[in-house]
Design a protein around this motif. Structure first.
Motif, PDB file in Angstrom:
ATOM      1  N   ALA A 273      -5.319   2.288   1.014  1.00  0.00           N
ATOM      2  CA  ALA A 273      -6.355   1.512   1.851  1.00  0.00           C
ATOM      3  C   ALA A 273      -5.897   0.007   1.270  1.00  0.00           C
ATOM      4  O   ALA A 273      -6.197  -0.900   1.987  1.00  0.00           O
ATOM      5  CB  ALA A 273      -7.656   1.804   1.493  1.00  0.00           C
ATOM      6  N   ALA A 274      -5.152  -0.213   0.089  1.00  0.00           N
ATOM      7  CA  ALA A 274      -5.158  -1.441  -0.209  1.00  0.00           C
ATOM      8  C   ALA A 274      -4.003  -2.226   0.455  1.00  0.00           C
ATOM      9  O   ALA A 274      -3.298  -1.213   1.191  1.00  0.00           O
ATOM     10  CB  ALA A 274      -4.823  -1.273  -1.861  1.00  0.00           C
ATOM     11  N   LEU A 275      -4.104  -3.469   0.285  1.00  0.00           N
ATOM     12  CA  LEU A 275      -2.656  -4.282   0.729  1.00  0.00           C
ATOM     13  C   LEU A 275      -1.701  -3.585   0.195  1.00  0.00           C
ATOM     14  O   LEU A 275      -1.573  -3.363  -1.057  1.00  0.00           O
ATOM     15  CB  LEU A 275      -2.932  -5.780   0.362  1.00  0.00           C
ATOM     16  N   ALA A 276      -0.326  -3.989   1.082  1.00  0.00           N
ATOM     17  CA  ALA A 276       0.887  -3.516   0.231  1.00  0.00           C
ATOM     18  C   ALA A 276       1.108  -4.675  -0.953  1.00  0.00           C
ATOM     19  O   ALA A 276       0.587  -5.940  -0.897  1.00  0.00           O
ATOM     20  CB  ALA A 276       1.877  -3.585   1.375  1.00  0.00           C
ATOM     21  N   PRO A 277       2.332  -4.501  -1.682  1.00  0.00           N
ATOM     22  CA  PRO A 277       2.603  -5.283  -2.874  1.00  0.00           C
ATOM     23  C   PRO A 277       2.815  -6.692  -2.312  1.00  0.00           C
ATOM     24  O   PRO A 277       2.221  -7.703  -2.838  1.00  0.00           O
ATOM     25  CB  PRO A 277       3.816  -4.643  -3.488  1.00  0.00           C
TER      26      PRO A 277
END
Length: 282
Positions: free
Chosen positions: A264-268
């Motif tokens: 669910a988090a942003l990509a790196p």
């Protein structure tokens, strides 16, 4: 004098020995007979209350039919660690749980962190630490705070070792926006996070506010992937102290939760872009 509670190292070793005994189909009485001791001693070893000497451990492992040399060496090394003095012994009075943390970080293959408010300890700058120790939960005086900063900085050295654990930090957007120590301290902290991400010492991903409701809102945790495999540990910190979860079903629950949060988090790359943007500020 009351007996000290078992350390995480003793509990990990005891839990593994119990699993190996049960896998061998042996009772506590059988193990006691193999070790030529009382059954109560076996019980104390398996709960972590008592340590075990390396030659006794090798005898038990032989009785359990364990032949894997890597597993044997790992468990013997774990038994020896209970007798070793380390850098953490200098900080035991101020930070009573630091020996367990240092042990887990030194033995971890992976460290997976979810944080909702604070930058993970292994990624903090010294000034950020000082702000926390002087005005946070503990509110230490200057001398105590500096000892804590010194101890945490020493812990961070694990990230520079050749066998450093693979660190993945998922942080809620609030972590980046809370001005711990003031704007300049926080900007320096954000620049430090960007540096860590760019040089590969940490994989940092941001959970944006726009993600809405998710499973991580219940609070932060750290999942240590350890050797021998299957001996992973989850730590959840609170005002009452750190809680350690070691049962397979509990650890698996947090593995699943971490994977869900990561997805669910942003990509790196977008995460790094957000960190850099906030470091520059308005």
């Amino acid at each position: 004098m009351p007996q000290k509670p078992p350390t995480i190292r003793q509990k990990r070793l005891g839990a593994e020995l119990r699993k190996l005994r049960e896998s061998a189909g042996m009772s506590g009485e059988d193990a006691a007979e193999a070790l030529e001791c009382g059954q109560a001693k076996i019980s104390r070893i398996e709960t972590g209350t008592n340590g075990i000497r390396p030659f006794e451990l090798r005898g038990l492992l032989s009785a359990y039919g364990v032949t894997d040399p890597k597993l044997i060496d790992s468990l013997v090394d774990m038994a020896k660690e209970g007798r070793r003095q380390g850098w953490w012994n200098h900080y035991g009075n101020t930070l009573p749980g630091i020996a367990d943390l240092a042990h887990l970080e030194a033995k971890a293959v992976t460290v997976q962190v979810w944080q909702t408010v604070l930058v993970p300890g292994l990624l903090q700058t010294a000034d950020y630490m000082r702000a926390l120790f002087r005005g946070g939960r503990h509110d230490y005086d200057e001398t105590e705070a500096e000892r804590c900063v010194e101890a945490r900085t020493t812990r961070q050295a694990v990230l520079g070792k050749p066998d450093a654990p693979e660190l993945t930090a998922l942080v809620y957007e609030a972590v980046l926006r809370a001005e711990v120590g003031g704007r300049e301290v926080m900007r320096a902290q954000l620049r430090h996070l960007a540096d860590l991400a760019e040089d590969g010492r940490a994989r940092i991903r941001v959970m944006p506010f726009s993600a809405g409701v998710h499973g991580g809102l219940d609070g932060p945790f750290v999942l240590y992937g350890l050797l021998p495999s299957g001996m992973d540990v989850v730590i959840m910190d609170s005002l009452a102290g750190a809680a350690y979860l070691e049962k397979d079903e509990d650890v698996q629950r947090y593995r699943t939760l971490f994977a869900t949060l990561r997805d669910a988090a942003l990509a790196p790359d977008p995460s790094l872009e957000m960190i850099k943007k906030l470091a520059v500020g308005p």
